[in-house]
Design a protein around this motif. Structure first.
Motif, PDB file in Angstrom:
ATOM      1  N   ARG A   1     -14.653 -18.678  65.651  1.00  0.00           N
ATOM      2  CA  ARG A   1     -13.681 -19.380  66.484  1.00  0.00           C
ATOM      3  C   ARG A   1     -13.222 -20.645  65.791  1.00  0.00           C
ATOM      4  N   VAL A   2     -12.019 -21.039  66.099  1.00  0.00           N
ATOM      5  CA  VAL A   2     -11.479 -22.304  65.635  1.00  0.00           C
ATOM      6  C   VAL A   2     -10.534 -22.809  66.716  1.00  0.00           C
ATOM      7  N   VAL A   3     -10.548 -24.117  66.929  1.00  0.00           N
ATOM      8  CA  VAL A   3      -9.651 -24.737  67.902  1.00  0.00           C
ATOM      9  C   VAL A   3      -8.874 -25.826  67.186  1.00  0.00           C
ATOM     10  N   ASN A   4      -7.550 -25.704  67.246  1.00  0.00           N
ATOM     11  CA  ASN A   4      -6.665 -26.694  66.642  1.00  0.00           C
ATOM     12  C   ASN A   4      -5.915 -27.418  67.753  1.00  0.00           C
ATOM     13  N   GLU A   5      -5.808 -28.712  67.617  1.00  0.00           N
ATOM     14  CA  GLU A   5      -5.007 -29.481  68.557  1.00  0.00           C
ATOM     15  C   GLU A   5      -3.535 -29.264  68.246  1.00  0.00           C
ATOM     16  N   VAL A   6      -2.712 -29.339  69.264  1.00  0.00           N
ATOM     17  CA  VAL A   6      -1.265 -29.286  69.061  1.00  0.00           C
ATOM     18  C   VAL A   6      -0.886 -30.656  68.523  1.00  0.00           C
ATOM     19  N   PRO A   7      -0.223 -30.837  67.441  1.00  0.00           N
ATOM     20  CA  PRO A   7       0.510 -29.893  66.600  1.00  0.00           C
ATOM     21  C   PRO A   7      -0.177 -29.575  65.277  1.00  0.00           C
ATOM     22  N   ASP A   8      -1.507 -29.679  65.198  1.00  0.00           N
ATOM     23  CA  ASP A   8      -2.207 -29.430  63.937  1.00  0.00           C
ATOM     24  C   ASP A   8      -1.945 -28.008  63.448  1.00  0.00           C
ATOM     25  N   PRO A   9      -1.681 -27.866  62.144  1.00  0.00           N
ATOM     26  CA  PRO A   9      -1.402 -26.518  61.611  1.00  0.00           C
ATOM     27  C   PRO A   9      -2.671 -25.679  61.553  1.00  0.00           C
ATOM     28  N   ARG A  10      -2.465 -24.389  61.535  1.00  0.00           N
ATOM     29  CA  ARG A  10      -3.574 -23.453  61.415  1.00  0.00           C
ATOM     30  C   ARG A  10      -3.805 -23.137  59.943  1.00  0.00           C
ATOM     31  N   ASP A  11      -5.056 -22.923  59.579  1.00  0.00           N
ATOM     32  CA  ASP A  11      -5.431 -22.610  58.199  1.00  0.00           C
ATOM     33  C   ASP A  11      -5.505 -21.091  58.046  1.00  0.00           C
TER      34      ASP A  11
ATOM     35  N   ALA B   1      -3.117 -23.620  77.354  1.00  0.00           N
ATOM     36  CA  ALA B   1      -4.224 -23.546  76.400  1.00  0.00           C
ATOM     37  C   ALA B   1      -3.880 -24.317  75.133  1.00  0.00           C
ATOM     38  N   VAL B   2      -4.904 -24.933  74.532  1.00  0.00           N
ATOM     39  CA  VAL B   2      -4.733 -25.493  73.196  1.00  0.00           C
ATOM     40  C   VAL B   2      -4.813 -24.327  72.221  1.00  0.00           C
ATOM     41  N   ARG B   3      -4.678 -24.582  70.944  1.00  0.00           N
ATOM     42  CA  ARG B   3      -4.628 -23.512  69.948  1.00  0.00           C
ATOM     43  C   ARG B   3      -6.015 -23.035  69.558  1.00  0.00           C
ATOM     44  N   GLY B   4      -6.574 -22.200  70.381  1.00  0.00           N
ATOM     45  CA  GLY B   4      -7.876 -21.611  70.093  1.00  0.00           C
ATOM     46  C   GLY B   4      -7.695 -20.193  69.595  1.00  0.00           C
ATOM     47  N   THR B   5      -8.433 -19.855  68.553  1.00  0.00           N
ATOM     48  CA  THR B   5      -8.404 -18.499  68.018  1.00  0.00           C
ATOM     49  C   THR B   5      -9.835 -17.993  67.949  1.00  0.00           C
ATOM     50  N   PHE B   6     -10.036 -16.759  68.404  1.00  0.00           N
ATOM     51  CA  PHE B   6     -11.362 -16.163  68.467  1.00  0.00           C
ATOM     52  C   PHE B   6     -11.328 -14.788  67.840  1.00  0.00           C
ATOM     53  N   VAL B   7     -12.340 -14.479  67.040  1.00  0.00           N
ATOM     54  CA  VAL B   7     -12.503 -13.139  66.484  1.00  0.00           C
ATOM     55  C   VAL B   7     -13.715 -12.535  67.178  1.00  0.00           C
ATOM     56  N   LEU B   8     -13.472 -11.406  67.848  1.00  0.00           N
ATOM     57  CA  LEU B   8     -14.530 -10.707  68.569  1.00  0.00           C
ATOM     58  C   LEU B   8     -14.826  -9.393  67.868  1.00  0.00           C
ATOM     59  N   ASP B   9     -16.093  -8.990  67.914  1.00  0.00           N
ATOM     60  CA  ASP B   9     -16.435  -7.691  67.340  1.00  0.00           C
ATOM     61  C   ASP B   9     -16.196  -6.591  68.370  1.00  0.00           C
TER      62      ASP B   9
END
Length: 82
Positions: A61-71, A45-53
């Protein structure tokens, strides 16, 4: 992450996480494919982050490419509004 549960447990301990992490190890990449963040070329998986209720609806949701830093500030803002 497509890492095994034991690997994620060590990672969570090192980072001080007190929440569960999802292991998408088997069937390999099934969850990340469902969320559209599995890279077939990498086999991970690429760097995907999801917030679910509570109803499991994706609220952010946010998707960052490797090696992009996360905010981290964007994460905190998303969680505060969730």
């Amino acid at each position: 992450s497509c890492d095994a549960t034991a690997t994620l447990r060590v990672f969570a301990r090192q980072e001080g996480y007190v929440f569960p992490l999802l292991s998408d190890h088997w069937p390999h990449g099934a969850v990340s494919r469902a969320y559209g963040v599995f890279d077939e070329t990498l086999g991970a998986a690429v760097r995907g982050t999801f917030v679910l209720d509570r109803d499991r609806v994706v609220r952010w949701r946010v998707v960052n490419e490797v090696p992009d830093p996360r905010d981290i500030d964007a994460y905190l803002t998303a969680l505060a509004s969730a």
